[in-house]
Scaffold this motif. Structure first.
Motif, PDB file in Angstrom:
ATOM      1  N   LYS A 190      14.953  35.039 -43.946  1.00 36.98           N
ATOM      2  CA  LYS A 190      13.899  34.103 -44.323  1.00 36.98           C
ATOM      3  C   LYS A 190      13.318  33.364 -43.123  1.00 36.98           C
ATOM      4  CE  LYS A 190      14.321  35.099 -48.626  1.00 36.98           C
ATOM      5  NZ  LYS A 190      13.259  35.888 -49.314  1.00 36.98           N
ATOM      6  N   GLN A 191      14.187  32.939 -42.215  1.00 33.80           N
ATOM      7  CA  GLN A 191      13.703  32.095 -41.117  1.00 33.80           C
ATOM      8  C   GLN A 191      14.739  32.014 -40.011  1.00 33.80           C
ATOM      9  OE1 GLN A 191      13.236  27.758 -41.766  1.00 33.80           O
ATOM     10  NE2 GLN A 191      11.087  28.031 -41.251  1.00 33.80           N
ATOM     11  N   MET A 192      14.232  31.837 -38.779  1.00 34.96           N
ATOM     12  CA  MET A 192      15.101  31.531 -37.637  1.00 34.96           C
ATOM     13  C   MET A 192      14.652  30.192 -37.069  1.00 34.96           C
ATOM     14  SD  MET A 192      15.937  33.820 -34.230  1.00 34.96           S
ATOM     15  CE  MET A 192      17.262  34.794 -34.975  1.00 34.96           C
ATOM     16  N   ALA A 193      15.593  29.275 -36.893  1.00 34.04           N
ATOM     17  CA  ALA A 193      15.253  27.920 -36.467  1.00 34.04           C
ATOM     18  C   ALA A 193      16.156  27.490 -35.316  1.00 34.04           C
ATOM     19  CB  ALA A 193      15.384  26.948 -37.637  1.00 34.04           C
ATOM     20  N   TRP A 194      15.731  26.399 -34.654  1.00 33.10           N
ATOM     21  CA  TRP A 194      16.459  25.840 -33.525  1.00 33.10           C
ATOM     22  C   TRP A 194      16.876  24.412 -33.853  1.00 33.10           C
ATOM     23  CZ3 TRP A 194      17.139  28.653 -28.891  1.00 33.10           C
ATOM     24  CH2 TRP A 194      16.409  29.844 -28.792  1.00 33.10           C
ATOM     25  N   LEU A 195      18.052  24.023 -33.388  1.00 31.75           N
ATOM     26  CA  LEU A 195      18.517  22.651 -33.478  1.00 31.75           C
ATOM     27  C   LEU A 195      18.746  22.120 -32.074  1.00 31.75           C
ATOM     28  CD1 LEU A 195      21.105  22.562 -36.423  1.00 31.75           C
ATOM     29  CD2 LEU A 195      18.744  21.737 -36.401  1.00 31.75           C
ATOM     30  N   ILE A 196      18.085  20.998 -31.747  1.00 35.86           N
ATOM     31  CA  ILE A 196      18.210  20.370 -30.435  1.00 35.86           C
ATOM     32  C   ILE A 196      18.847  18.997 -30.618  1.00 35.86           C
ATOM     33  CG2 ILE A 196      16.977  19.553 -28.386  1.00 35.86           C
ATOM     34  CD1 ILE A 196      15.207  22.008 -30.547  1.00 35.86           C
ATOM     35  N   SER A 197      20.015  18.788 -30.016  1.00 32.34           N
ATOM     36  CA  SER A 197      20.756  17.536 -30.181  1.00 32.34           C
ATOM     37  C   SER A 197      21.017  16.900 -28.821  1.00 32.34           C
ATOM     38  CB  SER A 197      22.092  17.789 -30.886  1.00 32.34           C
ATOM     39  OG  SER A 197      21.898  18.409 -32.133  1.00 32.34           O
ATOM     40  N   HIS A 198      20.772  15.598 -28.736  1.00 30.68           N
ATOM     41  CA  HIS A 198      21.143  14.830 -27.547  1.00 30.68           C
ATOM     42  C   HIS A 198      21.391  13.388 -27.957  1.00 30.68           C
ATOM     43  CE1 HIS A 198      17.119  12.958 -27.208  1.00 30.68           C
ATOM     44  NE2 HIS A 198      16.682  14.131 -27.614  1.00 30.68           N
ATOM     45  N   GLU A 199      22.439  12.810 -27.366  1.00 32.40           N
ATOM     46  CA  GLU A 199      22.892  11.484 -27.740  1.00 32.40           C
ATOM     47  C   GLU A 199      23.158  11.462 -29.247  1.00 32.40           C
ATOM     48  OE1 GLU A 199      19.928   8.848 -26.165  1.00 32.40           O
ATOM     49  OE2 GLU A 199      20.785   8.927 -24.152  1.00 32.40           O
ATOM     50  N   ASN A 200      22.483  10.630 -29.996  1.00 24.54           N
ATOM     51  CA  ASN A 200      22.745  10.533 -31.437  1.00 24.54           C
ATOM     52  C   ASN A 200      21.591  11.067 -32.282  1.00 24.54           C
ATOM     53  OD1 ASN A 200      25.264   9.272 -31.045  1.00 24.54           O
ATOM     54  ND2 ASN A 200      24.276   7.278 -30.786  1.00 24.54           N
ATOM     55  N   THR A 201      20.744  11.880 -31.694  1.00 17.15           N
ATOM     56  CA  THR A 201      19.588  12.405 -32.433  1.00 17.15           C
ATOM     57  C   THR A 201      19.621  13.932 -32.466  1.00 17.15           C
ATOM     58  OG1 THR A 201      18.195  12.439 -30.455  1.00 17.15           O
ATOM     59  CG2 THR A 201      18.188  10.422 -31.773  1.00 17.15           C
ATOM     60  N   THR A 202      19.137  14.461 -33.575  1.00 14.82           N
ATOM     61  CA  THR A 202      19.039  15.914 -33.746  1.00 14.82           C
ATOM     62  C   THR A 202      17.701  16.236 -34.396  1.00 14.82           C
ATOM     63  OG1 THR A 202      21.434  16.163 -34.033  1.00 14.82           O
ATOM     64  CG2 THR A 202      20.045  17.964 -34.801  1.00 14.82           C
ATOM     65  N   ARG A 203      17.016  17.198 -33.850  1.00 18.36           N
ATOM     66  CA  ARG A 203      15.748  17.629 -34.441  1.00 18.36           C
ATOM     67  C   ARG A 203      15.718  19.145 -34.557  1.00 18.36           C
ATOM     68  NH1 ARG A 203      11.360  18.570 -30.373  1.00 18.36           N
ATOM     69  NH2 ARG A 203      12.320  18.580 -28.284  1.00 18.36           N
ATOM     70  N   GLY A 204      14.967  19.610 -35.537  1.00 15.76           N
ATOM     71  CA  GLY A 204      14.865  21.041 -35.774  1.00 15.76           C
ATOM     72  C   GLY A 204      13.475  21.572 -35.511  1.00 15.76           C
ATOM     73  N   LEU A 205      13.416  22.796 -35.020  1.00 15.11           N
ATOM     74  CA  LEU A 205      12.145  23.474 -34.769  1.00 15.11           C
ATOM     75  C   LEU A 205      12.217  24.875 -35.372  1.00 15.11           C
ATOM     76  CD1 LEU A 205      11.497  22.531 -31.015  1.00 15.11           C
ATOM     77  CD2 LEU A 205      10.393  21.540 -33.029  1.00 15.11           C
ATOM     78  N   ALA A 206      11.099  25.316 -35.938  1.00 14.90           N
ATOM     79  CA  ALA A 206      11.036  26.652 -36.532  1.00 14.90           C
ATOM     80  C   ALA A 206       9.801  27.371 -36.018  1.00 14.90           C
ATOM     81  CB  ALA A 206      11.013  26.558 -38.051  1.00 14.90           C
TER      82      ALA A 206
END
Length: 307
Positions: free
Chosen positions: A189-205
């Motif tokens: 269905k999808q391939m996504a990325w998770l980017i984490s640093h310090e106390n934050t995490t965001r996703g990109l697709a």
């Protein structure tokens, strides 16, 4: 459609040759008769999943509440519009009318009313119908039908992150990565990325590139990432492949990156600059003292010789 083609092929033949007491005409009539009763007999379509090149189990879901002897039953499995997959003719398995690609690939578990499809492949995906006919005093009567849809599953490889650039990473420069997974089925269905640093995490697709092998029908997927990362802090980057449905997802091994910013480089310069100056000054003073001692020693020696 399958019956229509069979009849068309022998339309110039006066009598259809019987095979073990049956004929192609008889098989076609059986399917046509069963299809008339399908709307009133079929309760639901069952979903069946099987791994690639494994045995698929297709149940007929026949309760047999009357404890009917299998010798009084005629069981057909067909795929799609009439392709014969398996036949049990009053207690005996028959192979005369099977589609060539199913010969020596099917077995019937009479106790569980389940068809075993050996070495199931992607081409075997589709809808299958089980039809059971009871030998009555008059004409045979369809007493049960059920349908199931076969889905084939092939495991994808674990997503793997790769670098797309060479050279040293610097602050305020873009980071180029790719993530890939191969040899799976069905299409993810999808391939996504998770980017984490310090106390934050965001996703990109971002866009996912998909290719399918013409022979194996297996899929290969790739996604690319082009971002800047924060400096002077550890950043973890992971890649996820979502397979959809109840198949879950796969995750890559996290990639840890820490880029030193220009501020840190400047601090190092400001720190090492004075330190180097002090070292040079000390070296100069030590050299000057040593040189002065040598000159004093030389003068004393000259005075002693003169006396």
């Amino acid at each position: 459609m399958a019956c229509f083609l069979l009849l068309k092929a022998v339309k110039h033949t006066e009598v259809l040759a019987p095979v073990h007491g049956k004929s192609i005409m008889e098989v076609c009539i059986f399917f046509l008769y069963a299809m008339i009763f399908l709307p009133g007999i079929v309760a639901s379509v069952h979903q069946v999943k099987s791994f690639l090149n494994h045995t698929a189990y297709l149940s007929c879901y026949f309760p047999n509440s009357q404890k009917t002897d299998i010798k009084d039953l005629r069981i057909f499995w067909q795929k799609g519009d009439g392709e014969v997959v398996h036949e049990v003719y009053y207690g005996q398995e028959k192979h005369d009318n099977l589609s060539p690609k199913y010969i020596n690939r099917t077995k019937m578990d009479m106790d569980k009313w389940t068809l075993q499809l050996l070495n199931a492949g992607i081409v075997d995906e589709g809808q299958y119908t089980c039809i059971i006919q009871h030998r009555d005093k008059g004409s045979p009567k369809v007493i049960h039908t059920s349908e199931c849809v076969l889905h084939i599953i092939a495991n994808y490889s674990q997503p793997e992150i790769a670098w797309l650039h060479t050279g040293e990473l610097k602050s305020k420069k873009y980071l180029n990565l790719s993530c890939s997974s191969s040899g799976g089925y069905p299409e993810p269905k999808q391939m996504a990325w998770l980017i984490s640093h310090e106390n934050t995490t965001r996703g990109l697709a971002p866009h996912m590139d998909i290719s399918q092998d013409a022979v194996t029908k297996l899929y290969n997927v790739t996604s690319k990432l082009n971002i800047t990362v924060p400096t002077n802090t550890l950043t973890n980057i992971s890649c996820l492949l979502f397979l959809g449905g109840q198949l879950g997802s796969l995750v890559s091994v996290p990639l840890g990156i820490e880029i030193q910013g220009e501020e840190m480089e400047q601090v190092k310069i400001n720190f090492f600059g004075p330190l180097i100056a002090v070292i040079l000054l000390i070296t100069f003073l030590v050299g000057f003292v040593i040189l002065k001692k040598r000159n004093t020693l030389s003068t004393n020696q000259s005075v002693s010789l003169a006396v």
